[in-house]
Design a protein around this motif. Structure first.
Motif, mmCIF file in Angstrom:
data_model
loop_
_atom_site.group_PDB
_atom_site.id
_atom_site.type_symbol
_atom_site.label_atom_id
_atom_site.label_comp_id
_atom_site.label_asym_id
_atom_site.label_seq_id
_atom_site.Cartn_x
_atom_site.Cartn_y
_atom_site.Cartn_z
ATOM 1 N N PHE A 1 0.830 -1.202 0.000
ATOM 2 C CA PHE A 1 0.000 0.000 0.000
ATOM 3 C C PHE A 1 0.870 1.259 0.000
ATOM 4 C CE2 PHE A 1 -4.350 -1.341 0.411
ATOM 5 C CZ PHE A 1 -4.272 -2.621 0.935
ATOM 6 N N GLU A 2 0.348 2.305 -0.589
ATOM 7 C CA GLU A 2 0.974 3.611 -0.496
ATOM 8 C C GLU A 2 -0.093 4.692 -0.502
ATOM 9 O OE1 GLU A 2 3.712 3.392 -3.820
ATOM 10 O OE2 GLU A 2 2.362 4.598 -5.036
ATOM 11 N N ALA A 3 0.303 5.862 -0.058
ATOM 12 C CA ALA A 3 -0.630 6.992 -0.023
ATOM 13 C C ALA A 3 0.136 8.252 -0.387
ATOM 14 C CB ALA A 3 -1.262 7.137 1.358
ATOM 15 N N GLU A 4 -0.558 9.162 -1.038
ATOM 16 C CA GLU A 4 0.072 10.415 -1.444
ATOM 17 C C GLU A 4 -0.606 11.589 -0.752
ATOM 18 O OE1 GLU A 4 0.276 11.084 -5.628
ATOM 19 O OE2 GLU A 4 1.643 12.783 -5.415
ATOM 20 N N PHE A 5 0.193 12.397 -0.091
ATOM 21 C CA PHE A 5 -0.308 13.600 0.568
ATOM 22 C C PHE A 5 -0.358 14.717 -0.467
ATOM 23 C CE2 PHE A 5 -1.135 16.601 3.830
ATOM 24 C CZ PHE A 5 -0.362 17.725 3.603
ATOM 25 N N LYS A 6 -1.556 15.261 -0.703
ATOM 26 C CA LYS A 6 -1.722 16.361 -1.652
ATOM 27 C C LYS A 6 -2.342 17.532 -0.904
ATOM 28 C CE LYS A 6 -2.106 13.740 -5.947
ATOM 29 N NZ LYS A 6 -2.918 13.472 -7.165
ATOM 30 N N LYS A 7 -1.480 18.486 -0.580
ATOM 31 C CA LYS A 7 -1.943 19.623 0.219
ATOM 32 C C LYS A 7 -2.976 20.446 -0.538
ATOM 33 C CE LYS A 7 -0.208 23.427 3.021
ATOM 34 N NZ LYS A 7 1.006 24.150 3.490
ATOM 35 N N SER A 8 -2.758 20.631 -1.841
ATOM 36 C CA SER A 8 -3.662 21.479 -2.631
ATOM 37 C C SER A 8 -5.067 20.892 -2.691
ATOM 38 C CB SER A 8 -3.109 21.670 -4.036
ATOM 39 O OG SER A 8 -2.983 20.414 -4.678
ATOM 40 N N GLU A 9 -5.146 19.570 -2.582
ATOM 41 C CA GLU A 9 -6.446 18.899 -2.642
ATOM 42 C C GLU A 9 -6.908 18.444 -1.257
ATOM 43 O OE1 GLU A 9 -5.331 17.010 -7.034
ATOM 44 O OE2 GLU A 9 -6.131 15.706 -5.463
ATOM 45 N N THR A 10 -6.125 18.693 -0.251
ATOM 46 C CA THR A 10 -6.363 18.202 1.123
ATOM 47 C C THR A 10 -6.766 16.730 1.100
ATOM 48 O OG1 THR A 10 -8.665 18.984 1.205
ATOM 49 C CG2 THR A 10 -6.958 20.478 2.019
ATOM 50 N N SER A 11 -5.988 15.938 0.363
ATOM 51 C CA SER A 11 -6.322 14.521 0.237
ATOM 52 C C SER A 11 -5.152 13.644 0.673
ATOM 53 C CB SER A 11 -6.706 14.191 -1.200
ATOM 54 O OG SER A 11 -5.587 14.274 -2.055
ATOM 55 N N PHE A 12 -5.477 12.430 1.033
ATOM 56 C CA PHE A 12 -4.480 11.431 1.433
ATOM 57 C C PHE A 12 -5.051 10.071 1.053
ATOM 58 C CE2 PHE A 12 -0.671 10.211 3.370
ATOM 59 C CZ PHE A 12 -0.854 9.274 4.377
ATOM 60 N N HIS A 13 -5.189 9.861 -0.248
ATOM 61 C CA HIS A 13 -5.817 8.635 -0.737
ATOM 62 C C HIS A 13 -4.872 7.441 -0.631
ATOM 63 C CE1 HIS A 13 -8.823 11.360 -1.937
ATOM 64 N NE2 HIS A 13 -8.449 11.565 -3.193
ATOM 65 N N LEU A 14 -5.436 6.298 -0.344
ATOM 66 C CA LEU A 14 -4.669 5.054 -0.198
ATOM 67 C C LEU A 14 -4.806 4.237 -1.474
ATOM 68 C CD1 LEU A 14 -3.100 3.209 1.885
ATOM 69 C CD2 LEU A 14 -5.320 2.124 2.313
#
Lengths: 116, 113
Positions: A63-76
């Motif tokens: 598993f991995e997740a990406e922190f996207k500040k501009s989208e306030t997302s942290f999808h797995l």
């Protein structure tokens, strides 16, 4: 105040296909974010965490997740689902700034089903 | 790999009775936590504990609740007079000093009749 929203309560995929579990967060500062997994009758197991280092975080079991500040997302994500991935997944934010101990704020959870 | 353990796995009690839920945190951890999850709802923070005192507690953690570290290994949650709405899964967690990675136990399912 910090909060997390998991956009799907249930996701169903076929074995061998990609997994995407969505999470959006709300925080007044750069948060610490986590994904935990709970298999039936088991405790909550840490999959991965983000604490303001690399934005792409690799965890256990592929598993991995990406922190996207501009989208306030942290999808797995995971490129290829395995039957053993069937479980409930929780997106979590730490209430405290700077990585110190503090209470964790949980999303409602996403139940992942994997079809053969 | 070290684990947080919890006993019992399932506790059934009558309304108004006292219950004690037990946890053994990971041995070198110094911060301890209790969370609960009412069926169908989010996991909610109850209390954190460090250096033999409560460091933070939520609104849920009222006078009916107490925590204790009675010896060097156990961490307990006591509910003095249980209510129907206390029925939930209770999770214990622990973490090392100055890190926010919390490791959870398998939970105790409390059923109040």
């Amino acid at each position: 105040a910090q909060s997390v929203t998991q956009l799907d309560s249930h996701v169903s995929v076929s074995e061998g296909t990609p997994v995407l579990l969505r999470c959006n967060y709300s925080s007044s500062y750069s948060p610490s974010l986590f994904w935990y997994v709970q298999h039936p009758n088991k405790g909550l197991q840490l999959l991965l965490k983000y604490t303001s280092a690399a934005t792409l975080v690799k965890g256990i079991n592929g598993f991995e997740a990406e922190f996207k500040k501009s989208e306030t997302s942290f999808h797995l994500t995971k490129p290829s689902a395995h039957m053993s991935d069937a479980a409930e997944y929780f997106c979590v934010v730490s209430s405290n700034y700077g990585g110190s101990q503090g209470n964790l704020i949980f999303g409602k959870g996403t139940k992942l089903s994997v079809k053969p | 790999e070290p684990e947080v353990t919890q006993t019992p796995s399932h506790q059934v009690t009558q309304m108004g009775q006292e219950v004690i839920l037990r946890c053994v945190p990971i041995s070198n951890h110094l911060y301890f936590y209790w969370y609960r999850q009412i069926l169908g709802q989010k996991v909610e923070f109850l209390v954190s504990f460090y250096n033999n005192e409560i460091s933070e507690k939520s609104e849920i953690f009222d006078d009916q609740f107490s925590v204790e570290r009675p010896d060097g290994s156990n961490f307990t949650l006591k509910i003095r007079s249980t209510k129907l709405e206390d029925s939930a899964m209770y999770f214990c967690a622990s973490s090392e000093l100055e890190t926010d990675t919390q490791y959870f136990g398998p939970g105790t399912r409390l059923t109040v009749l």
